[in-house]
Design an enzyme around this catalytic site. Structure first.
Site, PDB file in Angstrom:
ATOM      1  CG  HIS A   1      -2.143   1.188   1.420  1.00 50.77           C
ATOM      2  ND1 HIS A   1      -2.950   1.361   1.307  1.00 50.77           N
ATOM      3  CD2 HIS A   1      -1.432   2.641   1.634  1.00 50.77           C
ATOM      4  CE1 HIS A   1      -3.606   2.272   1.413  1.00 50.77           C
ATOM      5  NE2 HIS A   1      -2.670   2.823   1.627  1.00 50.77           N
ATOM      6  CD  GLU A   2       1.815   3.163   3.638  1.00 52.26           C
ATOM      7  OE1 GLU A   2       1.813   4.857   3.020  1.00 52.26           O
ATOM      8  OE2 GLU A   2       0.722   3.020   3.881  1.00 52.26           O
TER       9      GLU A   2
END
Length: 161
Positions: free
Chosen positions: A131-132
């Site tokens: 996600h990051e």
């Protein structure tokens, strides 16, 4: 303690790929402190630099009581085995949608001393790393949604934000 404001969907910085960190200076060291202090709150699993308005390749995490960060992360491994689950984002507050991610992920990068860093994990850590890393490429998790879920999510985002 410095807790930075989170940029919300619609802010162009979230859709812009971040720049590589070419020199570790006081600005980068301060960014790491801000990332760690901002992610260190209940309900926060990860935070990318562009979510606080800084277009540099860096992110932090807060998983199972462990705080950490990585500079210039590269997503070097994602398992073919997947995990399914609802995913949310600090930049899309209050909305959670089913998102498929690799069950395992591994990221390499450096720390503020220039030392090599490797971070890997399964479950929530794997989801966070992916996600990051997407954030640093200018992508929100909403872009991973498909079908009717994607249509519903984008309609809700337009109405809410």
């Amino acid at each position: 303690m410095t807790t930075r404001d989170i940029r919300i969907v619609g802010d162009p910085v979230l859709r812009t790929p971040c720049e590589e960190i070419t020199a570790i200076d006081d600005r980068v060291r301060a960014l790491v402190v801000d990332l760690l202090e901002t992610v260190d709150a209940d309900g926060r699993a990860g935070l990318a630099a562009n979510q606080i308005g800084v277009s540099l390749r860096a992110f932090s995490w807060n998983i199972d009581g462990e705080l950490g960060y990585v500079l210039n992360p590269r997503l070097v491994e994602v398992s073919e085995q997947v995990q399914h689950g609802d995913e949310g984002c600090l930049s899309v507050p209050g909305l959670w949608y089913p998102t498929t991610r690799g069950a395992y992920a591994r990221v390499t990068g450096i720390d503020v001393d220039g030392n090599a860093v490797e971070v890997a994990g399964e479950g929530l850590m794997a989801r966070c790393l992916q996600h990051e890393h997407d954030h640093l490429d200018g992508k929100l998790y909403l872009s991973r949604l498909t079908g009717q879920v994607r249509k519903d999510a984008l309609r809700t985002v337009r109405e809410k934000f």
